[in-house]
Design an enzyme around this catalytic site. Structure first.
Site, PDB file in Angstrom:
ATOM      1  N   GLY A 131       0.835  -1.201   0.000  1.00 54.89           N
ATOM      2  CA  GLY A 131       0.000   0.000   0.000  1.00 54.89           C
ATOM      3  C   GLY A 131       0.864   1.243   0.000  1.00 54.89           C
ATOM      4  O   GLY A 131       1.887   1.302   0.679  1.00 54.89           O
ATOM      5  N   ASP A 176       6.273  -5.290   5.907  1.00 56.02           N
ATOM      6  CA  ASP A 176       6.787  -6.599   6.323  1.00 56.02           C
ATOM      7  C   ASP A 176       6.647  -7.667   5.234  1.00 56.02           C
ATOM      8  O   ASP A 176       7.533  -8.507   5.072  1.00 56.02           O
ATOM      9  CB  ASP A 176       6.105  -7.051   7.620  1.00 56.02           C
ATOM     10  CG  ASP A 176       4.639  -7.315   7.422  1.00 56.02           C
ATOM     11  OD1 ASP A 176       3.919  -6.351   7.112  1.00 56.02           O
ATOM     12  OD2 ASP A 176       4.221  -8.475   7.535  1.00 56.02           O
ATOM     13  N   THR A 212       5.483   1.797   5.697  1.00 53.74           N
ATOM     14  CA  THR A 212       4.086   1.510   5.971  1.00 53.74           C
ATOM     15  C   THR A 212       3.538   2.553   6.927  1.00 53.74           C
ATOM     16  O   THR A 212       4.227   2.980   7.855  1.00 53.74           O
ATOM     17  CB  THR A 212       3.801   0.117   6.564  1.00 53.74           C
ATOM     18  OG1 THR A 212       2.436   0.062   6.967  1.00 53.74           O
ATOM     19  CG2 THR A 212       4.630  -0.240   7.755  1.00 53.74           C
ATOM     20  N   ASP A 261       1.342   1.989   8.961  1.00 52.58           N
ATOM     21  CA  ASP A 261       1.025   1.318  10.240  1.00 52.58           C
ATOM     22  C   ASP A 261       2.210   1.332  11.219  1.00 52.58           C
ATOM     23  O   ASP A 261       2.043   1.020  12.391  1.00 52.58           O
ATOM     24  CB  ASP A 261       0.609  -0.130   9.995  1.00 52.58           C
ATOM     25  CG  ASP A 261      -0.743  -0.242   9.313  1.00 52.58           C
ATOM     26  OD1 ASP A 261      -1.309   0.799   8.951  1.00 52.58           O
ATOM     27  OD2 ASP A 261      -1.226  -1.372   9.131  1.00 52.58           O
ATOM     28  N   MET A 276      -6.347   3.647  10.123  1.00 51.16           N
ATOM     29  CA  MET A 276      -5.736   2.392   9.695  1.00 51.16           C
ATOM     30  C   MET A 276      -4.871   1.820  10.819  1.00 51.16           C
ATOM     31  O   MET A 276      -4.581   2.498  11.807  1.00 51.16           O
ATOM     32  CB  MET A 276      -4.965   2.581   8.405  1.00 51.16           C
ATOM     33  CG  MET A 276      -5.894   2.679   7.201  1.00 51.16           C
ATOM     34  SD  MET A 276      -4.991   2.727   5.647  1.00 51.16           S
ATOM     35  CE  MET A 276      -6.345   2.602   4.472  1.00 51.16           C
ATOM     36  N   GLU A 280      -8.498   0.209  12.816  1.00 47.39           N
ATOM     37  CA  GLU A 280      -9.365  -0.707  12.048  1.00 47.39           C
ATOM     38  C   GLU A 280      -9.253  -2.156  12.533  1.00 47.39           C
ATOM     39  O   GLU A 280     -10.169  -2.950  12.371  1.00 47.39           O
ATOM     40  CB  GLU A 280      -9.017  -0.629  10.559  1.00 47.39           C
ATOM     41  CG  GLU A 280      -7.573  -1.042  10.283  1.00 47.39           C
ATOM     42  CD  GLU A 280      -7.151  -0.955   8.834  1.00 47.39           C
ATOM     43  OE1 GLU A 280      -8.010  -0.840   7.955  1.00 47.39           O
ATOM     44  OE2 GLU A 280      -5.929  -1.025   8.587  1.00 47.39           O
ATOM     45  N   ARG A 318     -21.379   9.314  16.044  1.00 42.86           N
ATOM     46  CA  ARG A 318     -21.178   9.328  14.594  1.00 42.86           C
ATOM     47  C   ARG A 318     -19.787   8.761  14.300  1.00 42.86           C
ATOM     48  O   ARG A 318     -18.833   9.024  15.052  1.00 42.86           O
ATOM     49  CB  ARG A 318     -21.221  10.763  14.055  1.00 42.86           C
ATOM     50  CG  ARG A 318     -22.570  11.417  14.136  1.00 42.86           C
ATOM     51  CD  ARG A 318     -23.489  10.878  13.030  1.00 42.86           C
ATOM     52  NE  ARG A 318     -24.722  11.650  12.946  1.00 42.86           N
ATOM     53  CZ  ARG A 318     -25.827  11.389  13.643  1.00 42.86           C
ATOM     54  NH1 ARG A 318     -25.838  10.389  14.501  1.00 42.86           N
ATOM     55  NH2 ARG A 318     -26.902  12.136  13.486  1.00 42.86           N
ATOM     56  N   ARG A 334      -2.898   7.882   3.492  1.00 41.88           N
ATOM     57  CA  ARG A 334      -1.779   7.432   2.652  1.00 41.88           C
ATOM     58  C   ARG A 334      -1.428   8.402   1.528  1.00 41.88           C
ATOM     59  O   ARG A 334      -0.326   8.351   0.990  1.00 41.88           O
ATOM     60  CB  ARG A 334      -2.119   6.073   2.036  1.00 41.88           C
ATOM     61  CG  ARG A 334      -2.290   5.038   3.090  1.00 41.88           C
ATOM     62  CD  ARG A 334      -2.259   3.596   2.670  1.00 41.88           C
ATOM     63  NE  ARG A 334      -2.577   3.245   1.316  1.00 41.88           N
ATOM     64  CZ  ARG A 334      -2.991   2.015   0.959  1.00 41.88           C
ATOM     65  NH1 ARG A 334      -3.146   1.075   1.876  1.00 41.88           N
ATOM     66  NH2 ARG A 334      -3.229   1.722  -0.292  1.00 41.88           N
TER      67      ARG A 334
END
Ligand code: F6P
Length: 380
Positions: free
Chosen positions: A12, A118, A140, A142, A184, A237, A283, A292
């Protein structure tokens, strides 16, 4: 002597891909090394699809430092060690890595730079066992690549998330609502945790701490009782309740060794439950790919440039089969063998899978302690 090198960007995308690419090219050019880029990551390597990269005069790598995305593309879930191929109308999975090795040898690339997370670095390590010289660069949003303190792209994602929290604050306060932001982070909650601190959130739910929704509700009700009729909740997420599962929106079939789960719904689930438990309207906003895209922060531009220049420096020194890392705040490198940990089998398990060796939030990390000290509820 190093003559020709190639870069591939895989997984990604993140803001900072181009900054790394630029730094590799510039360092290569300053040392009379020719630089190429495979198109769309490992897929380009398989198809032998590449371009010459150049920052001179009319070159194709000019002005890319602040640009989001990747000028050479990127591919997700492309495990060439277990790749989907159509045979007699049916999809079968094959090890096509030898084709990639042939391409590299035929066109005499002395080193391949693998920019990725990874999964990408697992394949990179597998290629080293096939005799290819590889240098990895950890990417990444993350921030979960093993052996490094920070990946490029992460800081930009945190900055986008904390900006979103600021915006949710004002609308949440106006309407006395619980505003849930889903960010994410599949197996690691770094983005949720750090942006919650940066944005002054009240609750942060991360994959590493399975949550008890009643604890989060308690925090929100306490705030309400003190006259604060709105709350901000950040949900990774990959967050899941105690004894429950991650919220999976769809299951893809892209073969063995890649993460086939498309996550989705964690934030919505939390919002619904908190609304029921607190009596406040809730909400949910899913931040998604905003994290990203776009221009990298100054921090990410510098980190990416450091990583790219270091990667090329290592290649010039003949130090292959390593990953550039930040260790104790300084640029360094570690063997790719260390990065994959116990995930040793060639091609079998790569990608963003639960089995892969990734860096998760550990409970004695400064960010966890800080969050707890200032009263951010972590769902426990
Ligand atoms: O691994 C990085 C990441 O951004 C995850 O946080 C997210 O779940 C995933 O990629 C989404 O990937 P895709 O582009 O396949 O939807």
């Amino acid at each position: 002597m190093l003559r020709r090198v190639a870069i591939l960007a895989n997984g990604g995308d993140v803001s900072g891909f181009n900054a790394v690419i630029r730094a590799i090219i510039k360092t290569a050019e300053n040392n009379d090394v020719e630089c190429y880029g495979f198109i769309d990551g490992y897929r380009g390597l398989l198809k032998n699809d590449y371009v010459r990269l150049c920052t001179h005069a009319t070159g194709n790598a000019i002005g890319i430092l602040p640009k989001g995305g990747s000028i050479i593309g990127s591919s997700t879930n492309a495990n060439v060690f277990c790749y989907p191929v159509e045979e007699n109308g049916k999809i079968v999975y094959k090890d096509l890595s030898e084709q990639c090795v042939e391409n590299i040898k035929k066109d005499e690339f002395d080193c391949i730079f693998t920019l990725g997370g990874d999964g990408t670095q697992k394949s990179a390590r597998d290629f080293t066992l096939r005799g290819v010289n590889v240098i990895g660069v950890p990417k990444t949003i993350d921030n979960d690549v093993a052996c490094t303190e920070i990946t490029f792209g992460y800081n930009t994602a945190v900055s986008v998330a904390s900006d979103a929290i600021d915006r949710l604050h004002t609308t949440g306060e106006t309407h006395h609502r619980i505003m849930v932001l889903e960010v994410m982070g599949r197996y690691a909650g770094w983005i949720a945790l750090e942006s919650a601190i940066a944005g002054g959130a009240d609750v942060a739910l991360i994959p590493e701490i399975p949550y008890n929704i009643n604890k989060a509700a308690e925090k929100i009700i306490n705030r309400k009782n003190r006259g604060k009729e709105f709350s901000i909740v950040v949900v990774a997420e990959g967050a899941k309740p105690i004894g429950g599962e991650m919220s999976v929106e769809a299951v893809r079939n892209r073969g063995k060794g890649v993460d086939n789960n498309k996550l989705g719904g964690a934030g919505q689930r939390v919002a619904k439950e908190l609304q029921e438990l607190t009596g406040l309207e809730a909400r949910c906003t899913v931040l998604g790919y905003m994290q990203r895209g776009g221009t990298p922060t100054a921090f990410d531009r510098v980190l990416s440039t450091k990583y790219g220049a270091k990667a090329m420096e290592l290649a010039l020194e003949g130090k292959f089969n390593v990953l550039t890392v930040i260790k104790d705040g300084r640029l360094d490198y570690v063997p790719l063998e260390e990065v994959v940990g116990n995930n040793k089998e060639i091609g079998a398990v790569s990608g963003n899978t639960a089995e892969s060796n990734i860096r998760r939030v550990n409970m004695d990390h400064d960010l966890v302690k800080t969050a707890r000290h200032i009263g951010i509820n972590l769902g426990d």
